[in-house]
Design an enzyme around this catalytic site. Structure first.
Site, PDB file in Angstrom:
ATOM      1  N   GLU A 108     -21.832 -23.852   8.133  1.00 49.80           N
ATOM      2  CA  GLU A 108     -21.434 -24.214   9.305  1.00 49.80           C
ATOM      3  C   GLU A 108     -22.337 -24.616  10.422  1.00 49.80           C
ATOM      4  OE1 GLU A 108     -20.062 -21.135   8.068  1.00 49.80           O
ATOM      5  OE2 GLU A 108     -18.275 -20.896   8.369  1.00 49.80           O
TER       6      GLU A 108
ATOM      7  N   HIS B 168     -13.299 -10.337  13.175  1.00 53.55           N
ATOM      8  CA  HIS B 168     -12.678 -11.764  12.992  1.00 53.55           C
ATOM      9  C   HIS B 168     -11.711 -11.983  14.401  1.00 53.55           C
ATOM     10  CE1 HIS B 168     -13.593 -12.028   9.252  1.00 53.55           C
ATOM     11  NE2 HIS B 168     -13.371 -13.101   9.138  1.00 53.55           N
TER      12      HIS B 168
END
Ligand SMILES: Cc1ncc(C[n+]2csc(CCOP(=O)(O)OP(=O)(O)O)c2C)c(N)n1
Lengths: 372, 361
Positions: free
Chosen positions: B60, B129
């Protein structure tokens, strides 16, 4: 067996992807300067630029002690041969990203000493209009795409710039400078991996000055011969003696040509000790007195001057003329910076957004948000 | 008018923008061959090829930073980060670089990029998450953060974000992807251009083409009302609309303000609404302490204190790492019920609920 090119300059060690890199240490053995027969005016040009960086940085250090310069101030003292050699290999249209140790790079990229010094003084005439300071110089025209203060932060950006070049079908190269300490950070691996995966024209340059602040490269990198990391990304790489401007130029030219012609990244390591501390205020106590003296004795600028004189390229009288010219140039830069205005406080909110928006808060600490 | 899902609106808008501008390209994990973890980029690799739809490694920081660098040279990358949870790995690039480049170089270089990323709980995905950490980004000058709640808004905002010269975080919510909304039949000049450019395709695509880009930094009064202001964004703006509908059935007129943009924040619209209604409840899908609701409450205090008939109430997620077990997770998330409870409590403390109840009985 190690596969290296036959015509390699003796002070450069290269590794090809898939081969075991040569183990020869770039700083061992051999006289300097036997690599390339550069022409005289070029050599004199190198000397002049190295000297400009040296005198500029010395002047900056003085201005810092006079409190004309604030914040951090990381100098290129001792790294002039690397800076000048690297940039001599770039076309003016090639891009450069650096870390925060970038005054010399800004000068070598052709930005005027006035504008670089004015930035250090925080003036509106500075290369970043006084918004960046020592660590954040930027000039679109010179294609210096910024100095960055977060270790490794510039690597993903440079990778993306190389992506833009390749996306648009251009043949410019993006050079990305960093220090040896940077080779340990995640962004280093992510960027080299992406650049290799996507065939991007990026030259990653590690200036191995042996130290990240006070930490020796051997203490921060499991593989202190940093160019060898290129093998992990199937990337060509080389290590060169960064105190020899001609050797650096040759190695950088190879790297840049490779990036340009093949649209492939390249990892170049320049072994290039810094003469002083990490920044102006660092007395470098982590070095012994002997070490410090030895460094000064091996000053690459003095060595280059001696070599040019010995080879009849630049006699002492001519060198004195250059000295005087450069000294005047640097004084003029300091005077320009001194006389330039500080940025107007009314511009404080001008550079938060390129596309301004209705809800943007333009408020000084003393202002109420809703009326008074 | 046509009903489309939030997902379809995003997909068709990406396609329309790619057809409109060669500099727009997509990058992210699994957006190409896999067609997106949430299938927002379905069909786009096939149509535009790997130059413009780029699958990235799981890195990322590296690929978000690369998008920033590409934007510095004038491309308009639209990055997908699989979920906002993983954007934390790219925090340095987003906060220290994307947000700062325009300012720290004295306005010489802007970063015209979009980061699309979904968040939200309710899917039993566990603590790492299911976070909504838009607050981290909304705190940073130099970034723009938008969170549209309907398909039409999503399309208008995505167009605006892509055409904007600054870095824009475009927040989606897993719970919104399958929600449906109407697209207005517009008259934008883009429609003709896209059709002439061969976008052809479905009738929804033509409606998408005709949607005008939104104005980033403007909130919307999505339902006018007189008794109370309910302020939300993304999923909670939808929940607020639902609650307002329920209240309408009871004779209570709630005004709904959909923030749409978290930075810049449209303080005027919030304050004007509260000055009209005299009380407010803020609904947010993230944690309470230091949250976006706290900022809205402070804004109301600064701008509408004298108009307030009751303290500003806030509805937010329970302050815990979100649990996996369904009943625990449900109990932790703000819902129509919890919002309704807060609205009633607020109306009661203004004395208005009692008055309304008396009128009705
Ligand atoms: C991410 C990050 N961590 C720590 C620092 C503080 N810091 C500034 S310079 C530096 C040393 C970097 O050394 P190196 O990469 O070798 O570069 P050099 O200073 O030698 O040019 C450190 C640790 C920082 N700026 N960024």
């Amino acid at each position: 067996m190690a596969e290296t090119t036959k015509a390699r300059p003796r002070k450069t060690v290269r590794s090809k992807p898939g081969s075991t890199p040569d183990t020869e240490d770039a700083r061992d053995g051999g006289e300097t300067g036997t690599a390339v027969p550069a022409d005289r005016s070029e050599l004199v040009g190198y000397y002049r630029r190295m000297l400009l960086i040296r005198r500029f940085e010395e002047r900056a250090a003085r201005a810092y002690t006079e409190a004309k310069i604030g914040g951090y101030c990381h100098l290129n003292l001792g790294e002039e041969a690397t800076v000048v050699g690297l940039l001599a290999a770039l076309r003016p249209t090639d891009y450069l990203f650096t870390n925060y140790r970038e005054h010399g790079y800004a000068l070598a990229k052709g930005i005027s000493p006035e504008r670089v010094m004015a930035e250090l003084y925080g003036r509106s005439t500075g290369v970043s209009k006084g918004w960046g300071g020592s660590m954040h110089m930027f000039d679109a025209e010179a294609r210096l795409l910024g100095g960055y203060g977060i270790v490794g932060g510039q690597l993903p950006l440079a990778t993306g710039a190389a992506l833009a070049v390749s996306y648009k079908g251009g043949d410019d190269v993006v050079m990305c400078q960093m220090g040896d300490g940077t080779a340990a950070i995640g962004a280093f691996h992510e960027s080299l991996n992406l650049a290799a995966l996507w065939d991007l024209p990026a030259v990653f340059v590690v200036i191995n000055n042996g130290l990240g602040m006070g930490t020796p490269v051997e203490a921060s990198s499991a593989e202190p011969e940093l160019y060898r990391r290129g093998a992990a990304y199937r990337m060509e790489s080389a290590r060169v003696d960064g105190t020899d401007v001609v050797a650096v130029f040759e190695a950088a030219r190879t790297a840049v040509e490779h990036a340009r012609a093949e649209s492939r990244p390249y990892l170049l390591e320049c072994v290039s000790p810094r003469l002083r501390g990490h920044s102006v205020v660092d007395p470098a106590r982590y070095r012994s007195k002997e070490e410090r003296q030895a460094l000064l004795d091996q000053d690459p600028l003095a060595a280059f001057a001696a070599r040019l004189e010995r080879d009849g390229v630049l006699p002492a009288e001519d060198r004195a003329v250059i000295e005087a010219e450069v000294a005047a140039e640097v004084e003029a830069a300091a005077a320009f910076a001194d006389q330039s205005p500080a940025p107007d406080v009314s511009t404080l909110f001008d550079y938060t957004y390129a596309t301004p928006v209705p809800g943007e808060l333009r408020r000084l600490p003393a202002d109420p948000v809703f009326g008074s | 008018m046509a009903l489309v899902t939030y997902r379809q609106a995003l997909r068709d808008t990406l396609r329309a923008e790619m057809l409109r501008d060669e500099n727009v390209f997509l990058m992210g994990e699994e957006i190409g061959l896999f067609e997106g973890s949430y299938k927002i980029t379905e069909g786009l690799l096939k149509e535009f090829g790997p130059r413009r739809v780029r699958d990235t490694p799981i890195a990322e920081e590296g690929f978000v930073g690369a998008a920033i660098g590409a934007a510095m040279l004038g491309l308009r990358p639209v990055v997908e980060i699989m979920t906002i949870n993983f954007s934390l790995l790219a925090l340095d690039q987003i906060v220290n670089h994307a947000a700062k480049i325009y300012g720290m170089f004295g306005g010489q270089c802007s970063v015209p990029m979009v980061i699309r990323t979904p968040g939200g709980g309710g899917q039993q995905l566990g603590a790492t998450h299911s976070q909504n950490v838009e607050l981290f980004y909304s705190f940073i000058p130099g970034l723009k953060v938008v969170a549209p709640s309907t398909p039409a808004e999503a399309s208008a905002m995505l167009k605006a974000a892509i055409r904007d010269d600054d870095p824009v975080l475009f927040l989606e919510n897993l719970a919104l992807y399958n929600t449906k909304g109407e697209l207005p039949a517009g008259t934008s000049s883009d429609a003709g251009a896209a059709v002439a450019g061969g976008s052809g395709g479905s009738s929804t695509q033509m409606l998408i083409d005709s949607i005008e880009p939104a104005e980033i930094g403007r909130a919307a009064v999505t339902r006018p009302g007189t008794d109370i202001t309910i302020i939300g964004y993304s999923r909670m703006a939808q929940v607020a609309a639902e609650v307002a509908e329920t209240l309408a059935g009871e004779g209570i007129s709630a005004e709904v303000v959909d923030l749409r943009s978290l930075r810049p924040l449209d303080r005027e619209t919030i304050v004007e609404s509260v000055r009209r209604t005299g009380c407010a409840v803020v609904a947010e899908d993230d944690w309470l302490t230091y949250g976006i609701g706290a900022e809205i409450a402070a804004t109301i205090q600064e701008g509408a204190f004298d108009w307030l008939d009751a303290p500003v109430r806030r509805v937010a997620m329970a302050e815990v790492p979100l649990p996996y077990a369904k009943p625990l997770e449900l109990a932790a998330l703000p819902s129509a019920d919890s919002l309704l409870t807060a609205v009633r409590a607020t109306l009661r403390s203004t004395g208005r609920l009692a008055a309304l109840e008396t009128t009705r009985s």
